[in-house]
Design a protein around this motif. Structure first.
Motif, PDB file in Angstrom:
ATOM      1  N   HIS A 105       0.844  -1.263  -0.119  1.00 55.41           N
ATOM      2  CA  HIS A 105      -0.126   0.025   0.068  1.00 55.41           C
ATOM      3  C   HIS A 105       0.744   1.276  -0.025  1.00 55.41           C
ATOM      4  O   HIS A 105       0.267   2.271   0.032  1.00 55.41           O
ATOM      5  N   LYS A 168      -7.208  -2.582   7.869  1.00 55.98           N
ATOM      6  CA  LYS A 168      -8.629  -2.028   7.630  1.00 55.98           C
ATOM      7  C   LYS A 168      -8.453  -0.295   7.217  1.00 55.98           C
ATOM      8  O   LYS A 168      -9.143   0.079   6.312  1.00 55.98           O
ATOM      9  N   LEU A 169      -7.434   0.226   7.735  1.00 55.99           N
ATOM     10  CA  LEU A 169      -7.473   1.563   7.551  1.00 55.99           C
ATOM     11  C   LEU A 169      -6.921   1.911   6.207  1.00 55.99           C
ATOM     12  O   LEU A 169      -7.522   3.050   5.678  1.00 55.99           O
ATOM     13  N   LYS A 171      -8.151   1.111   3.638  1.00 51.17           N
ATOM     14  CA  LYS A 171      -9.092   0.873   2.799  1.00 51.17           C
ATOM     15  C   LYS A 171     -10.098   2.333   2.679  1.00 51.17           C
ATOM     16  O   LYS A 171     -10.563   2.672   1.568  1.00 51.17           O
ATOM     17  N   ASN A 172      -9.951   3.014   4.032  1.00 49.52           N
ATOM     18  CA  ASN A 172     -10.696   4.276   4.318  1.00 49.52           C
ATOM     19  C   ASN A 172      -9.922   5.408   4.814  1.00 49.52           C
ATOM     20  O   ASN A 172     -10.391   6.427   5.004  1.00 49.52           O
ATOM     21  N   ASN A 173      -8.591   5.238   5.439  1.00 50.97           N
ATOM     22  CA  ASN A 173      -7.794   6.312   5.964  1.00 50.97           C
ATOM     23  C   ASN A 173      -6.397   5.952   5.817  1.00 50.97           C
ATOM     24  O   ASN A 173      -5.702   5.547   6.766  1.00 50.97           O
ATOM     25  N   ILE A 174      -5.845   6.202   4.417  1.00 46.69           N
ATOM     26  CA  ILE A 174      -4.374   5.741   4.180  1.00 46.69           C
ATOM     27  C   ILE A 174      -3.386   6.441   5.007  1.00 46.69           C
ATOM     28  O   ILE A 174      -2.477   5.898   5.329  1.00 46.69           O
ATOM     29  N   LYS A 176      -3.594   7.521   8.186  1.00 46.71           N
ATOM     30  CA  LYS A 176      -3.670   6.973   9.426  1.00 46.71           C
ATOM     31  C   LYS A 176      -2.957   5.722   9.451  1.00 46.71           C
ATOM     32  O   LYS A 176      -2.248   5.156  10.272  1.00 46.71           O
TER      33      LYS A 176
END
Length: 363
Positions: A105, A168-169, A171-174, A176
Motif C-alpha cells: 500500500h 482495515k485503515l 481502505k478508508n484512511n490511508i 492513518k
C-alpha cells in the motif's frame, strides 16, 4: 573443572593480578529433570541443534531460559515451543505484517507518521527507552530478564497493531494507516537493534527487510526509505504428533465425566487485580494481589510470558477461590485463575462488564 577452580587463584596471585571480588557462573543444563550423562544417553549435542535450527535460534533459547546461578532444563519440546512462540509467532509475524502492508500500500517505502495520538507517542517513547531497561538487567547479569523485556515489548507492538488494524485503515484512511505502520516499524527497529547481539545473522536479515543495514550504520527507519524483500525469518517448527497418544488422550477425556456435585465443590468468584509483580527468579510467574469482595487475596499465576504487569492490573478475572494454599517459588498462592491456553498462547478469562464487582459467585 575442579583442578581449574583450585589453581586459578594461585595463578592470578603469582602474576600480581588482584583476585575478583565476585564470580558469575551459570548452573547445570539438565535434560528434563536429570543431569546430562553419556552413560544414561541423554546428552544433547548443541552442534546438532545448530545444524537443524541455526545458531541464532539456539543462542536465543539458551539466553532466554537460563537464569544465572540456577539450573535450567532442556527438552526438545520446550525448545520448539519457545522458538515458535517468541520467534516464529511474536517476532516473525510482526515483521511479516509490517513489511507486507508497506509493500502493498505504500510502494515499498516507509510511510510518514502524521499526528501521533497519545498512545502512539507513548509507544515511541517506550521503544526509545527500552535500551535503558535492557542495559540495567544486563549490568545486573539478569540476561534472561533482559531478553524477556525485549520480547514483552514485541508483544506490545503486536497489540498496538491489533488495536489499530492498519489492514482495515488502508481502505478508508490511508494517512492513518501510514502513521500506524511508521510507529510499528520505528518501534520494531529499536527492538531489532537490541536483539542483534543475540541473533546477529537472523536480525541483520530482518533489518534489511525494513530497509536498514548495520554495515552502513543505519539503525532507524525514515519516511520514504525503501524496504527490502520479505522472507519468513523464523519458519515454524512442526512437532510430530503421536497419533496413538492423541487417541488415548481423547478416550480418557471422554470417559472423565463428573457429577453435578463435583462441579458444585468449585467456588468460582470474580476478583479484581489490584497489583502485580514478577516472581523473582521465575520468568513465567506473576504474583497478583486481588480484591475478592471484602478481602485481599494473593495468587501466583504462570502468565508472565503472555501478560505484562500493566496488562493485567485492573482486570476483573475469575478464580477458583477455595483452592488449598500452595507455596510456589517461595511465594504463597491462595487460589487459581481461569485461563484458556494453546501451545502458543494463554488468555486469561476476564469479565468485561464493569458493573460486576469482585467476589461475585460464578456458576
Amino acid at each position: 573443572m575442579t583442578t581449574h577452580a583450585v589453581y586459578w587463584p594461585t595463578i592470578l596471585m603469582s602474576a600480581g593480578i588482584p583476585l575478583p571480588q565476585s564470580i558469575f557462573a551459570h548452573g547445570w543444563w539438565l535434560s528434563g529433570k536429570s543431569k546430562m550423562s553419556k552413560s544414561i544417553g541423554n546428552v544433547v549435542n548443541p552442534l546438532d541443534l545448530i545444524k537443524d535450527y541455526g545458531v541464532d535460534s539456539v543462542r536465543y533459547y539458551l539466553m532466554r531460559e537460563m537464569v544465572l546461578g540456577q539450573d535450567a532444563s532442556f527438552t526438545m519440546e520446550s525448545f520448539i515451543k519457545r522458538y515458535n512462540s517468541d520467534l516464529a509467532n511474536d517476532l516473525g509475524n510482526l515483521v511479516g505484517r509490517i513489511t507486507t502492508l508497506i509493500d502493498r500500500h505504500f510502494e515499498g517505502c516507509i510511510p510518514e507518521g502524521l499526528e501521533f495520538d497519545e498512545a502512539e507517542k507513548a509507544l515511541i517513547k517506550s521503544s526509545d527507552e527500552l535500551h535503558k531497561v535492557v542495559s540495567k538487567n544486563i549490568s545486573l547479569m539478569r540476561l534472561s530478564e533482559a531478553v524477556e523485556e525485549i520480547m514483552q515489548f514485541v508483544r506490545s507492538i503486536n497489540r498496538y497493531m491489533e488495536r489499530s488494524e492498519p489492514w482495515k485503515l488502508v481502505k478508508n484512511n490511508i494517512d492513518k494507516a501510514g502513521t500506524v505502520l511508521f510507529v510499528a516499524a520505528y518501534s520494531l527497529a529499536n527492538v531489532l537493534n537490541l536483539l542483534h547481539p543475540i541473533m546477529p545473522v537472523r536480525i541483520e536479515k530482518i533489518l534489511k527487510m525494513i530497509g536498514l543495514d548495520m554495515a552502513k550504520g543505519s539503525k532507524q527507519v525514515k519516511p520514504g526509505q525503501l524496504i527490502g524483500e520479505f522472507e519468513i525469518p523464523f519458519p515454524r517448527i512442526e512437532l510430530e504428533k503421536n497419533n496413538n497418544s492423541e487417541i488415548e488422550k481423547e478416550q480418557i477425556m471422554s470417559d472423565s465425566k463428573i457429577e453435578i456435585n463435583d462441579f458444585a465443590k468449585l467456588d468460582l468468584r470474580t476478583a479484581i487485580v489490584k497489583s502485580a509483580e514478577k516472581v523473582e527468579g521465575a520468568d513465567k510467574l506473576l504474583k497478583l494481589k486481588l480484591e475478592l469482595g471484602d478481602e485481599m487475596r494473593q495468587i501466583v499465576a504462570g502468565i508472565a510470558e503472555h501478560y505484562s504487569v500493566e496488562d493485567i492490573i485492573g482486570k476483573t478475572i475469575v478464580i477458583v477461590a477455595n483452592m488449598k494454599p500452595a507455596i510456589i517459588r517461595g511465594v504463597e498462592s491462595n487460589g487459581m485463575l481461569l485461563a484458556a491456553s494453546t501451545d502458543d498462547s494463554v488468555t486469561v478469562l476476564t469479565i468485561e462488564n464493569h458493573e460486576i464487582g469482585s467476589g461475585i459467585r460464578v456458576s
